[in-house]
Design a protein around this motif. Structure first.
Motif, short mmCIF file in Angstrom:
data_model
loop_
_atom_site.label_atom_id
_atom_site.label_comp_id
_atom_site.label_asym_id
_atom_site.label_seq_id
_atom_site.Cartn_x
_atom_site.Cartn_y
_atom_site.Cartn_z
N VAL A 241 -59.27 -12.11 39.56
CA VAL A 241 -58.44 -13.30 39.40
C VAL A 241 -59.30 -14.52 39.11
CG1 VAL A 241 -56.60 -12.42 40.89
CG2 VAL A 241 -58.46 -13.73 41.89
N GLU A 242 -58.63 -15.49 38.51
CA GLU A 242 -59.20 -16.81 38.26
C GLU A 242 -60.58 -16.75 37.60
OE1 GLU A 242 -57.19 -19.11 38.42
OE2 GLU A 242 -55.62 -18.31 39.73
N ASP A 243 -61.60 -17.37 38.21
CA ASP A 243 -62.92 -17.47 37.58
C ASP A 243 -63.58 -16.10 37.39
OD1 ASP A 243 -62.65 -20.20 37.45
OD2 ASP A 243 -63.85 -20.60 39.24
N GLU A 244 -63.39 -15.21 38.36
CA GLU A 244 -63.97 -13.87 38.23
C GLU A 244 -63.40 -13.15 37.02
OE1 GLU A 244 -64.73 -9.94 41.06
OE2 GLU A 244 -62.97 -11.23 41.40
N TRP A 245 -62.09 -13.24 36.83
CA TRP A 245 -61.46 -12.61 35.69
C TRP A 245 -61.87 -13.30 34.39
CZ3 TRP A 245 -60.04 -9.09 32.80
CH2 TRP A 245 -59.09 -9.22 31.79
N LYS A 246 -61.97 -14.61 34.41
CA LYS A 246 -62.37 -15.34 33.22
C LYS A 246 -63.77 -14.91 32.76
CE LYS A 246 -63.23 -20.04 31.52
NZ LYS A 246 -63.24 -21.49 31.88
N ASP A 247 -64.69 -14.77 33.70
CA ASP A 247 -66.06 -14.38 33.35
C ASP A 247 -66.10 -12.97 32.76
OD1 ASP A 247 -66.94 -16.80 34.28
OD2 ASP A 247 -67.61 -16.05 36.23
N THR A 366 -47.33 -11.26 29.24
CA THR A 366 -47.34 -12.66 28.80
C THR A 366 -45.99 -13.33 28.90
OG1 THR A 366 -46.91 -11.96 26.52
CG2 THR A 366 -49.22 -12.19 27.18
N ALA A 367 -44.91 -12.55 29.09
CA ALA A 367 -43.57 -13.13 28.99
C ALA A 367 -42.92 -13.40 30.33
CB ALA A 367 -42.67 -12.20 28.18
N ASP A 368 -43.54 -12.99 31.44
CA ASP A 368 -42.92 -13.21 32.73
C ASP A 368 -43.01 -14.68 33.11
OD1 ASP A 368 -41.53 -12.53 34.93
OD2 ASP A 368 -42.91 -10.97 35.59
N ARG A 369 -42.13 -15.09 34.02
CA ARG A 369 -42.08 -16.49 34.43
C ARG A 369 -42.34 -16.57 35.92
NH1 ARG A 369 -39.08 -19.51 30.46
NH2 ARG A 369 -38.68 -21.12 32.01
N ASP A 370 -43.02 -17.63 36.32
CA ASP A 370 -43.39 -17.79 37.72
C ASP A 370 -43.31 -19.28 38.06
OD1 ASP A 370 -44.08 -16.63 40.06
OD2 ASP A 370 -46.02 -15.89 39.38
N ASP A 371 -42.74 -19.57 39.21
CA ASP A 371 -42.69 -20.96 39.69
C ASP A 371 -42.12 -21.90 38.63
OD1 ASP A 371 -43.85 -20.15 42.07
OD2 ASP A 371 -45.86 -20.37 41.26
N VAL A 372 -40.93 -21.60 38.14
CA VAL A 372 -40.30 -22.40 37.09
C VAL A 372 -39.34 -23.39 37.73
CG1 VAL A 372 -38.91 -22.33 35.00
CG2 VAL A 372 -40.49 -20.47 35.50
N ILE A 400 -54.39 5.59 35.66
CA ILE A 400 -54.80 4.19 35.74
C ILE A 400 -53.73 3.36 35.04
CG2 ILE A 400 -56.28 4.56 33.70
CD1 ILE A 400 -57.95 2.17 34.61
N ALA A 401 -53.24 2.32 35.73
CA ALA A 401 -52.26 1.41 35.16
C ALA A 401 -52.82 0.00 35.27
CB ALA A 401 -50.93 1.51 35.91
N ALA A 402 -52.95 -0.68 34.13
CA ALA A 402 -53.55 -2.01 34.09
C ALA A 402 -52.52 -3.03 33.62
CB ALA A 402 -54.76 -2.03 33.16
N ASN A 403 -52.51 -4.18 34.29
CA ASN A 403 -51.62 -5.28 33.94
C ASN A 403 -52.47 -6.53 33.77
OD1 ASN A 403 -49.79 -7.55 34.14
ND2 ASN A 403 -48.24 -6.13 34.86
N GLU A 404 -52.55 -7.02 32.55
CA GLU A 404 -53.36 -8.21 32.26
C GLU A 404 -52.44 -9.42 32.12
OE1 GLU A 404 -56.40 -10.07 28.89
OE2 GLU A 404 -55.69 -8.00 28.70
N ARG A 405 -52.74 -10.46 32.91
CA ARG A 405 -52.04 -11.73 32.81
C ARG A 405 -53.06 -12.82 32.50
NH1 ARG A 405 -48.68 -13.04 37.84
NH2 ARG A 405 -47.46 -14.24 36.36
N PRO A 406 -52.63 -13.98 32.05
CA PRO A 406 -53.59 -15.03 31.71
C PRO A 406 -54.54 -15.39 32.84
CG PRO A 406 -51.42 -15.58 30.85
CD PRO A 406 -51.24 -14.36 31.70
N ASN A 407 -54.08 -15.28 34.09
CA ASN A 407 -54.92 -15.70 35.22
C ASN A 407 -55.46 -14.53 36.04
OD1 ASN A 407 -52.51 -14.90 36.30
ND2 ASN A 407 -52.42 -16.51 37.85
N GLY A 408 -55.33 -13.31 35.53
CA GLY A 408 -55.86 -12.21 36.33
C GLY A 408 -55.61 -10.85 35.73
N LEU A 409 -56.27 -9.86 36.32
CA LEU A 409 -56.13 -8.47 35.90
C LEU A 409 -55.87 -7.63 37.14
CD1 LEU A 409 -56.51 -6.18 33.68
CD2 LEU A 409 -58.89 -6.07 34.49
N GLY A 410 -54.83 -6.81 37.09
CA GLY A 410 -54.56 -5.86 38.15
C GLY A 410 -54.70 -4.45 37.64
N VAL A 411 -55.43 -3.61 38.37
CA VAL A 411 -55.64 -2.22 37.98
C VAL A 411 -55.23 -1.34 39.15
CG1 VAL A 411 -57.31 -0.47 37.27
CG2 VAL A 411 -57.55 -2.82 36.44
N ARG A 412 -54.26 -0.46 38.91
CA ARG A 412 -53.81 0.47 39.95
C ARG A 412 -54.29 1.87 39.60
NH1 ARG A 412 -50.10 -0.15 43.80
NH2 ARG A 412 -49.24 -2.00 42.78
#
Length: 557
Positions: A241-247, A366-372, A400-412
């Motif tokens: 997440v955040e800076d770790e994911w950005k790097d 990219t299309a989900d909404r959060d805190d709108v 392996i299931a990966a979900n990439e969002r602008p602010n993070g990556l989740g891998v199950r």
């Protein structure tokens, strides 16, 4: 909450029916074998603030009207699965609304999760139901839960994002008026059916069929490193997440590789570390939408195999992944029959039914909404995933299931107990995690552990595609009541690859090679190093003549 609010009459015979999309056909086939698995896509939101219920129902109405896939029925006519588009449901069927009495918000949350879990576990019957269940559960005027469960016949991961985007966009933007629009979806169905009969589709099928002869029918993990040990699935969630994911993302992009390419490389390198095989097949779920179908809700996902060989150098694996993934993506419009034909050749040459051991899914979310906030200054906010249910996860193989969002990556990472023991899975996760945080996919050198009595079967190029315990095969043959003695060996086939062979002496002249092959085949389940000899020479103890024949396993397991 035990019944769904969408039961209807079955299809009228005068209704226009249409073929299923390739992804729907694959889902239909899977359900025909294991209907209890169902298959659904879901969403959950916590809504804080004074929700306008009428506006929310209007937003749902607008979304269902806009996307005809949310109104499909599926049934079988003359032995073939078909679909049709239903009329718009009334508001009672659009949203099930419930006032929940609870002592506090925690009890309310537990109840909401239980409702969602129950909906996920209940199969859809699309002959008499709409392919979705939407619920609005109210605790107080300022706290609601929105739940959605969608049949996998109607909605894939990309479609879910579109539905979420349109639903909340209509609510917060006020665009809730829309007439039923079946045209885009039915045009996609018709277009994909026409594409399946094209010359391009025939060339794609030919490409996959010719890949089959020396593909490993399953991924084998070394003895002591894999199951069977239990039937329970094990899951691990890794996040950046955040800076770790950005790097990490910037490092991958600077190297010229996409997220999915890099993740597949890390996954394959970790598997290579724990298997004696030099070739892997990873089933990849891809978005099968054509350019004209972008933005259309429906089940367009298709699954194709990506074939990877153990590289000489770590950097070579990244290049190979990019090449093979692009090749598979460009040929993703393949029929299930063509893939079955591809696997049938591997089954015949290597003597094992196919087990789809390794698989990967990737979604760029990219299309989900959060805190709108609403248009009136932030009175209403929504939180996605607030009511994730506690479910007993099912798994088949290593996934392996990966979900990439602008602010993070989740891998199950998920595995079933028959593919890999808990200790091995812990080791696998640790190795994958280290690669995920590293600068490169690390070595894909052969595993250092070796199992006693394991003999490789090789492709003509020398790659190990399967390892077999000759003593185990011999023991199974010897267990046949008519077998006096058996000798199992590996021999070179005409094309330079190797195959499993057996010389068997029987006390019953009526016993055939097919009988012995069936006997071995009946013991294959749960025994990763057992294979059926593709050539069995049978000698009767009461007759001097020898009967020898090539054996071909029927079907794909």
């Amino acid at each position: 909450m035990s019944s769904r609010p969408t039961r209807l009459e079955a299809v009228d015979l005068d209704t226009a029916v249409h073929p299923l999309l390739p992804g729907q056909l694959a889902h239909h086939r899977a359900l025909s074998g294991t209907p209890e698995q169902g298959g659904a896509v879901w969403m959950s939101y916590q809504v804080t603030g004074p929700l306008d219920v009428a506006a929310f129902v209007g937003a749902v109405r607008s979304t269902v009207a806009r996307h005809a896939a949310l109104r499909i029925g599926v049934t079988t006519l003359d032995g073939e699965p078909v679909q049709w588009v239903r009329p718009m449901p009334d508001d009672r069927r659009l949203v099930a609304m419930t006032q929940v009495t609870a002592n506090d918000t925690e009890q309310f949350s537990r109840y909401v999760r239980s409702v969602l879990a129950a909906d996920l576990q209940r199969p859809f019957d699309l002959a008499v139901e709409y392919p979705f269940v939407l619920r609005l559960l109210r605790f107080t005027p300022a706290l609601h839960a929105v739940l959605g469960v969608f049949s996998a016949y109607a909605v894939d991961a990309t479609a879910r994002m579109i539905v979420v985007r349109d639903l909340w966009g209509a609510y917060f933007g006020g665009g809730t008026d829309a007439d039923p629009v079946p045209a885009d979806y039915l045009a996609a169905v018709t277009g994909q059916a026409a594409a399946a009969d094209s010359a391009r589709a025939q060339a794609v099928s030919a490409y996959w069929r010719q890949r089959g002869p020396w593909l490993p029918p399953r991924c084998q993990f070394l003895p002591g490193l894999g199951g069977p040990s239990a039937t329970v699935a094990h899951t691990e969630l890794l996040t950046l997440v955040e800076d770790e994911w950005k790097d990490v993302r910037e490092r991958w992009q600077a190297a010229g590789f996409s997220t999915v390419q890099w993740l597949l490389t890390l996954f394959a390198a970790t598997v290579f570390q724990l298997t004696p095989q030099d070739r892997l097949v990873v089933s990849i779920k891809l978005n099968g939408r054509r350019h004209a179908d972008q933005g259309v809700v429906g089940m367009f996902d298709v699954v194709v195999p990506v074939v990877l060989d153990r590289p000489d150098r770590p950097a070579d694996l990244l290049v190979q992944v990019r090449r093979e993934l692009l090749s598979a993506t460009s040929r993703r419009t393949v029929t299930r029959q063509a893939l079955d034909d591809m696997w049938a050749t591997a089954v015949r040459r290597l003597g094992r039914p196919v087990h789809d051991t390794l698989s990967m899914t990737y979604l760029e979310d990219t299309a989900d909404r959060d805190d709108v906030d609403d248009a009136d200054g932030g009175a209403v906010t929504i939180e996605r995933g607030a009511y994730t249910p506690t479910l007993v996860r099912t798994a088949d193989g290593l996934r392996i299931a990966a979900n990439e969002r602008p602010n993070g990556l989740g891998v199950r990472l998920t595995v079933d107990g028959e593919t890999m023991s808990p200790a091995t899975f812990t080791r696998f996760v640790a190795a994958f995690r280290a690669r995920l945080a590293g600068d490169d996919p690390a070595s894909a050198a052969p595993a250092t552990e070796s199992g006693p009595g394991l003999t490789p079967l090789r492709a003509p190029d020398g790659a190990v595609v399967l390892v077999v315990d000759l003593a185990e095969v011999t023991s199974v043959l010897d267990s046949h009541p008519a077998v006096a003695s058996a000798r199992v060996s590996v021999e070179v086939a005409e094309d330079g690859g190797s195959r499993l062979a057996a010389e068997v002496t029987t006390a019953d002249a009526a016993v055939t090679a097919d009988d012995l092959a069936s006997h071995v085949r009946s013991h294959v389940a749960g025994r990763p190093f057992l294979a059926v000899p593709v050539r069995i020479a049978v000698v009767s103890g009461t007759a001097a003549d020898e009967r020898s024949e090539e054996l071909f396993m029927d079907g794909v397991g």
